[in-house]
Design a protein around this motif. Structure first.
Motif, PDB file in Angstrom:
ATOM      1  N   LEU A 117     -39.547 -34.945 -14.324  1.00  0.00           N
ATOM      2  CA  LEU A 117     -40.350 -36.146 -14.082  1.00  0.00           C
ATOM      3  C   LEU A 117     -40.017 -36.754 -12.721  1.00  0.00           C
ATOM      4  CD1 LEU A 117     -42.297 -38.346 -15.465  1.00  0.00           C
ATOM      5  CD2 LEU A 117     -40.181 -39.608 -15.774  1.00  0.00           C
ATOM      6  N   PHE A 118     -38.726 -36.877 -12.408  1.00  0.00           N
ATOM      7  CA  PHE A 118     -38.338 -37.424 -11.107  1.00  0.00           C
ATOM      8  C   PHE A 118     -38.784 -36.511  -9.968  1.00  0.00           C
ATOM      9  CE2 PHE A 118     -34.868 -39.726 -13.530  1.00  0.00           C
ATOM     10  CZ  PHE A 118     -35.522 -40.940 -13.481  1.00  0.00           C
ATOM     11  N   ARG A 119     -38.658 -35.184 -10.151  1.00  0.00           N
ATOM     12  CA  ARG A 119     -39.084 -34.234  -9.122  1.00  0.00           C
ATOM     13  C   ARG A 119     -40.567 -34.391  -8.830  1.00  0.00           C
ATOM     14  NH1 ARG A 119     -42.304 -30.048  -9.000  1.00  0.00           N
ATOM     15  NH2 ARG A 119     -42.609 -30.239 -11.224  1.00  0.00           N
ATOM     16  N   ALA A 120     -41.374 -34.441  -9.879  1.00  0.00           N
ATOM     17  CA  ALA A 120     -42.819 -34.527  -9.689  1.00  0.00           C
ATOM     18  C   ALA A 120     -43.229 -35.901  -9.147  1.00  0.00           C
ATOM     19  CB  ALA A 120     -43.533 -34.242 -11.007  1.00  0.00           C
ATOM     20  N   GLY A 121     -42.590 -36.965  -9.621  1.00  0.00           N
ATOM     21  CA  GLY A 121     -42.930 -38.304  -9.146  1.00  0.00           C
ATOM     22  C   GLY A 121     -42.583 -38.504  -7.683  1.00  0.00           C
ATOM     23  N   ILE A 122     -41.390 -38.080  -7.298  1.00  0.00           N
ATOM     24  CA  ILE A 122     -40.983 -38.201  -5.896  1.00  0.00           C
ATOM     25  C   ILE A 122     -41.853 -37.311  -5.021  1.00  0.00           C
ATOM     26  CG2 ILE A 122     -39.093 -37.697  -4.287  1.00  0.00           C
ATOM     27  CD1 ILE A 122     -37.184 -38.636  -6.526  1.00  0.00           C
ATOM     28  N   GLY A 123     -42.178 -36.114  -5.506  1.00  0.00           N
ATOM     29  CA  GLY A 123     -43.051 -35.227  -4.748  1.00  0.00           C
ATOM     30  C   GLY A 123     -44.435 -35.821  -4.530  1.00  0.00           C
ATOM     31  N   ALA A 124     -44.980 -36.471  -5.553  1.00  0.00           N
ATOM     32  CA  ALA A 124     -46.295 -37.094  -5.421  1.00  0.00           C
ATOM     33  C   ALA A 124     -46.270 -38.190  -4.369  1.00  0.00           C
ATOM     34  CB  ALA A 124     -46.751 -37.649  -6.772  1.00  0.00           C
ATOM     35  N   VAL A 125     -45.260 -39.041  -4.425  1.00  0.00           N
ATOM     36  CA  VAL A 125     -45.168 -40.154  -3.464  1.00  0.00           C
ATOM     37  C   VAL A 125     -44.972 -39.626  -2.043  1.00  0.00           C
ATOM     38  CG1 VAL A 125     -43.749 -42.120  -2.782  1.00  0.00           C
ATOM     39  CG2 VAL A 125     -44.354 -41.811  -5.173  1.00  0.00           C
ATOM     40  N   LEU A 126     -44.070 -38.661  -1.862  1.00  0.00           N
ATOM     41  CA  LEU A 126     -43.815 -38.134  -0.519  1.00  0.00           C
ATOM     42  C   LEU A 126     -45.030 -37.411   0.053  1.00  0.00           C
ATOM     43  CD1 LEU A 126     -40.152 -36.816  -0.785  1.00  0.00           C
ATOM     44  CD2 LEU A 126     -40.977 -38.859   0.357  1.00  0.00           C
ATOM     45  N   TYR A 127     -45.714 -36.633  -0.783  1.00  0.00           N
ATOM     46  CA  TYR A 127     -46.910 -35.930  -0.300  1.00  0.00           C
ATOM     47  C   TYR A 127     -47.997 -36.917   0.111  1.00  0.00           C
ATOM     48  CZ  TYR A 127     -46.185 -30.917  -0.915  1.00  0.00           C
ATOM     49  OH  TYR A 127     -45.783 -29.614  -0.767  1.00  0.00           O
ATOM     50  N   ILE A 128     -48.211 -37.947  -0.680  1.00  0.00           N
ATOM     51  CA  ILE A 128     -49.269 -38.912  -0.357  1.00  0.00           C
ATOM     52  C   ILE A 128     -48.926 -39.661   0.936  1.00  0.00           C
ATOM     53  CG2 ILE A 128     -50.369 -41.048  -1.126  1.00  0.00           C
ATOM     54  CD1 ILE A 128     -50.330 -39.849  -3.963  1.00  0.00           C
ATOM     55  N   ILE A 129     -47.674 -40.077   1.095  1.00  0.00           N
ATOM     56  CA  ILE A 129     -47.287 -40.813   2.309  1.00  0.00           C
ATOM     57  C   ILE A 129     -47.424 -39.936   3.549  1.00  0.00           C
ATOM     58  CG2 ILE A 129     -45.328 -41.856   3.515  1.00  0.00           C
ATOM     59  CD1 ILE A 129     -44.418 -42.941   0.781  1.00  0.00           C
ATOM     60  N   THR A 130     -46.829 -38.740   3.530  1.00  0.00           N
ATOM     61  CA  THR A 130     -46.887 -37.887   4.719  1.00  0.00           C
ATOM     62  C   THR A 130     -48.298 -37.398   4.995  1.00  0.00           C
ATOM     63  OG1 THR A 130     -46.267 -35.944   3.409  1.00  0.00           O
ATOM     64  CG2 THR A 130     -44.503 -37.117   4.545  1.00  0.00           C
ATOM     65  N   SER A 131     -49.085 -37.182   3.959  1.00  0.00           N
ATOM     66  CA  SER A 131     -50.450 -36.704   4.171  1.00  0.00           C
ATOM     67  C   SER A 131     -51.332 -37.787   4.770  1.00  0.00           C
ATOM     68  CB  SER A 131     -51.042 -36.218   2.855  1.00  0.00           C
ATOM     69  OG  SER A 131     -50.290 -35.144   2.369  1.00  0.00           O
ATOM     70  N   LEU A 132     -51.140 -39.031   4.342  1.00  0.00           N
ATOM     71  CA  LEU A 132     -51.905 -40.119   4.947  1.00  0.00           C
ATOM     72  C   LEU A 132     -51.529 -40.289   6.416  1.00  0.00           C
ATOM     73  CD1 LEU A 132     -51.977 -42.799   2.111  1.00  0.00           C
ATOM     74  CD2 LEU A 132     -53.892 -41.473   3.015  1.00  0.00           C
ATOM     75  N   ILE A 133     -50.250 -40.140   6.744  1.00  0.00           N
ATOM     76  CA  ILE A 133     -49.822 -40.210   8.139  1.00  0.00           C
ATOM     77  C   ILE A 133     -50.481 -39.098   8.944  1.00  0.00           C
ATOM     78  CG2 ILE A 133     -47.830 -39.926   9.682  1.00  0.00           C
ATOM     79  CD1 ILE A 133     -46.154 -41.319   7.496  1.00  0.00           C
ATOM     80  N   CYS A 134     -50.528 -37.893   8.398  1.00  0.00           N
ATOM     81  CA  CYS A 134     -51.103 -36.755   9.125  1.00  0.00           C
ATOM     82  C   CYS A 134     -52.617 -36.880   9.279  1.00  0.00           C
ATOM     83  CB  CYS A 134     -50.763 -35.446   8.410  1.00  0.00           C
ATOM     84  SG  CYS A 134     -49.045 -34.989   8.569  1.00  0.00           S
ATOM     85  N   VAL A 135     -53.291 -37.336   8.245  1.00  0.00           N
ATOM     86  CA  VAL A 135     -54.745 -37.454   8.314  1.00  0.00           C
ATOM     87  C   VAL A 135     -55.136 -38.584   9.268  1.00  0.00           C
ATOM     88  CG1 VAL A 135     -56.797 -38.076   6.978  1.00  0.00           C
ATOM     89  CG2 VAL A 135     -55.191 -36.424   6.064  1.00  0.00           C
ATOM     90  N   ILE A 136     -54.436 -39.697   9.215  1.00  0.00           N
ATOM     91  CA  ILE A 136     -54.790 -40.838  10.066  1.00  0.00           C
ATOM     92  C   ILE A 136     -54.434 -40.556  11.528  1.00  0.00           C
ATOM     93  CG2 ILE A 136     -54.222 -43.246  10.568  1.00  0.00           C
ATOM     94  CD1 ILE A 136     -53.899 -43.632   7.512  1.00  0.00           C
ATOM     95  N   GLY A 137     -53.279 -39.980  11.785  1.00  0.00           N
ATOM     96  CA  GLY A 137     -52.845 -39.780  13.164  1.00  0.00           C
ATOM     97  C   GLY A 137     -53.052 -38.387  13.703  1.00  0.00           C
ATOM     98  N   GLY A 138     -53.842 -37.568  13.060  1.00  0.00           N
ATOM     99  CA  GLY A 138     -53.986 -36.180  13.482  1.00  0.00           C
ATOM    100  C   GLY A 138     -55.185 -35.883  14.348  1.00  0.00           C
ATOM    101  N   ALA A 139     -55.654 -36.849  15.100  1.00  0.00           N
ATOM    102  CA  ALA A 139     -56.837 -36.634  15.946  1.00  0.00           C
ATOM    103  C   ALA A 139     -56.574 -35.521  16.955  1.00  0.00           C
ATOM    104  CB  ALA A 139     -57.197 -37.926  16.662  1.00  0.00           C
ATOM    105  N   GLY A 140     -57.446 -34.549  16.978  1.00  0.00           N
ATOM    106  CA  GLY A 140     -57.330 -33.437  17.909  1.00  0.00           C
ATOM    107  C   GLY A 140     -56.486 -32.282  17.408  1.00  0.00           C
ATOM    108  N   ASP A 141     -55.877 -32.417  16.272  1.00  0.00           N
ATOM    109  CA  ASP A 141     -55.026 -31.356  15.711  1.00  0.00           C
ATOM    110  C   ASP A 141     -55.582 -30.979  14.341  1.00  0.00           C
ATOM    111  OD1 ASP A 141     -53.050 -29.568  15.141  1.00  0.00           O
ATOM    112  OD2 ASP A 141     -51.402 -30.999  15.199  1.00  0.00           O
ATOM    113  N   GLY A 142     -56.458 -29.992  14.326  1.00  0.00           N
ATOM    114  CA  GLY A 142     -57.138 -29.601  13.093  1.00  0.00           C
ATOM    115  C   GLY A 142     -56.206 -29.090  12.016  1.00  0.00           C
ATOM    116  N   ALA A 143     -55.168 -28.364  12.413  1.00  0.00           N
ATOM    117  CA  ALA A 143     -54.233 -27.824  11.427  1.00  0.00           C
ATOM    118  C   ALA A 143     -53.450 -28.948  10.756  1.00  0.00           C
ATOM    119  CB  ALA A 143     -53.280 -26.837  12.093  1.00  0.00           C
ATOM    120  N   ARG A 144     -53.128 -29.981  11.526  1.00  0.00           N
ATOM    121  CA  ARG A 144     -52.413 -31.124  10.956  1.00  0.00           C
ATOM    122  C   ARG A 144     -53.300 -31.889   9.978  1.00  0.00           C
ATOM    123  NH1 ARG A 144     -50.016 -36.069  14.549  1.00  0.00           N
ATOM    124  NH2 ARG A 144     -49.253 -37.357  12.854  1.00  0.00           N
TER     125      ARG A 144
END
Length: 154
Positions: free
Chosen positions: A87-114
């Motif tokens: 439960l802790f593994r999946a919960g922490i993974g969900a939070v970390l993925y959502i945070i880092t993915s929002l950072i990458c999607v918002i700040g990834g202008a010009g970098d399609g792979a990001r």
């Protein structure tokens, strides 16, 4: 002479793998491993490869838990509460993925792979959140079945 009717240990392990992937928990863990691998590839092709650390860690953790649950070592090693750890593994993974993915999607202008890695990361965040929810339901159902009566009149 060798007994030719017995199965080899490798075939037995492959059968365990096939049967565990068909279970709901095995399917979720296999999907987590696969999507984490896709995210690693996307971030490796990106100009900023530092975001791949979350995907690498979560893929390794999912592989470890997949191996433990597939071989049923969780029933043999009872020092660790595997359900709560998962439960802790999946919960922490969900939070970390959502945070880092929002950072990458918002700040990834010009970098399609990001951006692609960020979109797959959001999907992975939802998958890990679903895994957290199913584990929570499992914990909730086992607590209701094992709850002791506190009624003094009985």
């Amino acid at each position: 002479m060798a007994d030719t009717t017995s199965t080899s240990p490798g075939a037995n392990c492959l059968e365990k793998l096939k049967s565990y992937v068909r279970t709901p928990k095995g399917f979720i863990l296999a999907a987590e491993i696969l999507i984490s691998f896709i995210i690693i590839i996307c971030y490796a092709a990106s100009l900023y490869g530092g975001y791949s650390a979350v995907a690498i860690c979560e893929m390794i953790f999912a592989m470890v838990f997949f191996g433990i649950f597939m071989t049923e070592m969780d029933k043999q090693i009872q020092v660790i509460n595997w359900v709560w750890t998962d439960l802790f593994r999946a919960g922490i993974g969900a939070v970390l993925y959502i945070i880092t993915s929002l950072i990458c999607v918002i700040g990834g202008a010009g970098d399609g792979a990001r951006i692609a890695g960020g979109v797959f990361g959001l999907i992975a965040g939802l998958l890990f959140a679903y895994d957290t929810y199913t584990i929570f339901l499992q914990i909730k159902s086992t607590r209701q079945h094992t709850a002791a009566s506190t009624d003094d009149r009985v």
